[in-house]
Scaffold this active site. Structure first.
Site, PDB file in Angstrom:
ATOM      1  N   TYR A  72       0.860  -1.184   0.000  1.00  0.00           N
ATOM      2  CA  TYR A  72       0.000   0.000   0.000  1.00  0.00           C
ATOM      3  C   TYR A  72       0.895   1.232   0.000  1.00  0.00           C
ATOM      4  O   TYR A  72       1.252   1.781   1.047  1.00  0.00           O
ATOM      5  CB  TYR A  72      -0.920   0.017   1.233  1.00  0.00           C
ATOM      6  CG  TYR A  72      -2.029  -1.013   1.235  1.00  0.00           C
ATOM      7  CD1 TYR A  72      -2.404  -1.684   0.069  1.00  0.00           C
ATOM      8  CD2 TYR A  72      -2.720  -1.313   2.398  1.00  0.00           C
ATOM      9  CE1 TYR A  72      -3.426  -2.629   0.079  1.00  0.00           C
ATOM     10  CE2 TYR A  72      -3.753  -2.255   2.411  1.00  0.00           C
ATOM     11  CZ  TYR A  72      -4.083  -2.914   1.249  1.00  0.00           C
ATOM     12  OH  TYR A  72      -5.085  -3.843   1.268  1.00  0.00           O
ATOM     13  N   GLY A 231     -13.895   2.799  -5.235  1.00  0.00           N
ATOM     14  CA  GLY A 231     -14.546   3.532  -4.157  1.00  0.00           C
ATOM     15  C   GLY A 231     -15.982   3.126  -3.941  1.00  0.00           C
ATOM     16  O   GLY A 231     -16.496   2.196  -4.584  1.00  0.00           O
TER      17      GLY A 231
HETATM   18  N1  NAP Z   1      -7.129  -8.575   1.052  1.00  0.00           N
HETATM   19  C1  NAP Z   1      -7.357  -7.874  -0.025  1.00  0.00           C
HETATM   20  O1  NAP Z   1      -7.151  -8.332  -1.137  1.00  0.00           O
HETATM   21  C2  NAP Z   1      -7.894  -6.475   0.100  1.00  0.00           C
HETATM   22  C3  NAP Z   1      -8.362  -5.807  -1.026  1.00  0.00           C
HETATM   23  C4  NAP Z   1      -8.864  -4.544  -0.872  1.00  0.00           C
HETATM   24  C5  NAP Z   1      -8.893  -3.947   0.371  1.00  0.00           C
HETATM   25  N2  NAP Z   1      -8.417  -4.605   1.465  1.00  0.00           N
HETATM   26  C6  NAP Z   1      -8.451  -3.998   2.814  1.00  0.00           C
HETATM   27  O2  NAP Z   1      -9.809  -3.767   3.129  1.00  0.00           O
HETATM   28  C7  NAP Z   1      -9.989  -2.405   3.499  1.00  0.00           C
HETATM   29  C8  NAP Z   1     -11.389  -1.989   3.073  1.00  0.00           C
HETATM   30  O3  NAP Z   1     -11.449  -1.940   1.676  1.00  0.00           O
HETATM   31  P1  NAP Z   1     -11.684  -0.562   0.897  1.00  0.00           P
HETATM   32  O4  NAP Z   1     -11.090   0.551   1.667  1.00  0.00           O
HETATM   33  O5  NAP Z   1     -11.243  -0.734  -0.489  1.00  0.00           O
HETATM   34  O6  NAP Z   1     -13.261  -0.547   0.775  1.00  0.00           O
HETATM   35  P2  NAP Z   1     -14.474  -0.120   1.708  1.00  0.00           P
HETATM   36  O7  NAP Z   1     -14.048   0.102   3.090  1.00  0.00           O
HETATM   37  O8  NAP Z   1     -15.558  -1.044   1.400  1.00  0.00           O
HETATM   38  O9  NAP Z   1     -14.871   1.260   1.034  1.00  0.00           O
HETATM   39  C9  NAP Z   1     -13.991   2.312   0.933  1.00  0.00           C
HETATM   40  C10 NAP Z   1     -14.611   3.339   0.006  1.00  0.00           C
HETATM   41  O10 NAP Z   1     -15.806   3.820   0.599  1.00  0.00           O
HETATM   42  C11 NAP Z   1     -15.653   5.191   0.971  1.00  0.00           C
HETATM   43  N3  NAP Z   1     -16.165   5.284   2.340  1.00  0.00           N
HETATM   44  C12 NAP Z   1     -15.639   4.783   3.485  1.00  0.00           C
HETATM   45  N4  NAP Z   1     -16.416   5.086   4.530  1.00  0.00           N
HETATM   46  C13 NAP Z   1     -17.478   5.776   4.032  1.00  0.00           C
HETATM   47  C14 NAP Z   1     -18.627   6.358   4.606  1.00  0.00           C
HETATM   48  N5  NAP Z   1     -18.858   6.297   5.920  1.00  0.00           N
HETATM   49  N6  NAP Z   1     -19.502   7.004   3.789  1.00  0.00           N
HETATM   50  C15 NAP Z   1     -19.297   7.079   2.473  1.00  0.00           C
HETATM   51  N7  NAP Z   1     -18.216   6.551   1.863  1.00  0.00           N
HETATM   52  C16 NAP Z   1     -17.315   5.908   2.634  1.00  0.00           C
HETATM   53  C17 NAP Z   1     -14.197   5.513   0.854  1.00  0.00           C
HETATM   54  O11 NAP Z   1     -14.004   6.826   0.390  1.00  0.00           O
HETATM   55  P3  NAP Z   1     -13.485   8.007   1.373  1.00  0.00           P
HETATM   56  O12 NAP Z   1     -12.012   7.847   1.493  1.00  0.00           O
HETATM   57  O13 NAP Z   1     -13.915   9.222   0.658  1.00  0.00           O
HETATM   58  O14 NAP Z   1     -14.191   7.815   2.675  1.00  0.00           O
HETATM   59  C18 NAP Z   1     -13.728   4.526  -0.209  1.00  0.00           C
HETATM   60  O15 NAP Z   1     -13.974   5.043  -1.498  1.00  0.00           O
HETATM   61  C19 NAP Z   1      -8.867  -1.675   2.779  1.00  0.00           C
HETATM   62  O16 NAP Z   1      -8.608  -0.393   3.328  1.00  0.00           O
HETATM   63  C20 NAP Z   1      -7.744  -2.646   2.909  1.00  0.00           C
HETATM   64  O17 NAP Z   1      -7.114  -2.505   4.184  1.00  0.00           O
HETATM   65  C21 NAP Z   1      -7.934  -5.874   1.344  1.00  0.00           C
END
Ligand code: NAP
Length: 299
Positions: A72, A231
């Site tokens: 990351y 996102g």
């Molecule tokens: N193991 C794997 O292969 C893998 C793959 C992907 C991710 N991950 C891990 O999983 C975590 C979660 O995944 P993610 O961050 O991609 O997806 P997520 O948490 O499902 O969604 C994040 C997205 O939603 C927005 N968001 C977050 N909180 C919000 C809220 N309260 N209201 C409106 N929008 C909101 C964020 O934008 P803003 O920044 O504008 O809030 C971002 O665009 C990652 O941070 C990472 O640590 C693991």
């Protein structure tokens, strides 16, 4: 649902134990920390001071489970370096989960580790985080390899666990068959897979299987849904919007709360670079969906 950041706490949805490490069920995903408002590894690098403040706010709100990875990073920011700078010396109860398997060279190009290269990836995380052991390490499996054996890679991580470099092991982007194979090699404390209210039936079944085996299920893209790296999705059903209106919360909060209602073993790691979203996500732990809500939301 509580709306004041003075009173909300990541423990509101309860705790779960990863091996011998207890975490609040609402955690934090670090993937969104290194760039601003754009898909992973794209867009301008984030403002360092703002992100350091965001990480400290997460801990102030009771978050004690952070998901990260050495891969990351954006041209100017590394999630692990930001975590280290903001949070070290680390609180005794903070659990940092990282993942290995994929890697990125200095130009950002993706690589995949051989079993022999996993030690180097573990050590990279140790250096960046400033630790002498890693709390939880997930073996992240390539999307094209979820039907292949994980024995060689997982066996290599099991040796690093025996050597004391890793406390607990997990799997990410995995299948029930790979989980069973890994468990025959070493204990598995968590499965981190893509999962949301929009997921197909087999994903829900795998979540339940993990619960039956006492293994944490840690969804990624719980809010992003089909938006994935791009996102948060805006493809919310009328039912989901209606439940959000009933509770006076956002669709993103309903999505997150819905995952937490799938079992006590489900841990949230929502990713955000926005402090207001962080507060909302932690507050989601106080959102109790009724049986009627859950029936309406049923996939
Ligand atoms: N193991 C794997 O292969 C893998 C793959 C992907 C991710 N991950 C891990 O999983 C975590 C979660 O995944 P993610 O961050 O991609 O997806 P997520 O948490 O499902 O969604 C994040 C997205 O939603 C927005 N968001 C977050 N909180 C919000 C809220 N309260 N209201 C409106 N929008 C909101 C964020 O934008 P803003 O920044 O504008 O809030 C971002 O665009 C990652 O941070 C990472 O640590 C693991």
């Amino acid at each position: 649902m509580t709306s004041s950041s003075d009173t909300i706490n990541a423990s509101a949805a309860g705790t779960w134990t990863l091996g011998d490490l207890t975490v609040n069920r609402i955690g934090f995903g670090a993937m969104r920390l290194t760039q601003d408002g754009a898909a992973f590894a794209q867009g301008p690098s984030s403002d360092r001071t703002r992100v350091l403040d965001l990480l400290r706010l997460a801990l102030d709100l009771g978050v004690n489970h952070i998901d990260t990875a050495a891969f990351y990073f954006s041209p100017l920011r590394s999630a692990n370096e930001l975590i280290n700078s903001a949070l070290a010396p680390y609180a005794d109860d903070l659990v940092i989960t990282t993942k290995v398997g994929p890697g990125r060279d200095p130009s950002g190009a993706w690589t995949w580790a051989t079993p022999e290269q996993l030690r180097g990836q573990v050590e990279e995380n140790l250096r960046q985080l400033g630790r002498d052991h890693l709390d939880v390490v997930n073996l992240r499996i390539a999307r094209s390899r979820t039907s292949e054996s994980v024995a060689d890679h997982f066996g290599a991580l099991a040796e690093l666990r025996e050597a004391g470099l890793i406390r607990h092991l997990g799997l990410s982007n995995t299948s029930p068959e790979q989980l069973a194979e890994a468990r025959s090699i070493a204990p598995v404390v968590c499965v981190q897979n893509m999962y949301s209210i929009d997921s197909p039936a087999e994903h829900h079944a795998f979540l339940r299987t993990c619960g039956e085996q006492g293994i944490a299920f840690v969804p990624f893209f719980a809010i992003a849904g089909a938006g994935q790296e791009g996102g948060a999705t805006t493809a919310d059903s009328e039912s989901l919007l209606s439940v959000a209106r009933t509770h006076g919360v956002t669709p993103a909060q309903v999505r997150l709360a819905w995952t937490l209602h799938q079992g006590p073993h489900v841990l949230a790691i929502p990713g955000t670079g926005n402090p207001d979203h962080l507060v909302e996500n932690v507050a989601t732990g106080t959102l109790r969906l009724s049986a009627d809500d859950l029936a309406l939301l049923a996939p």
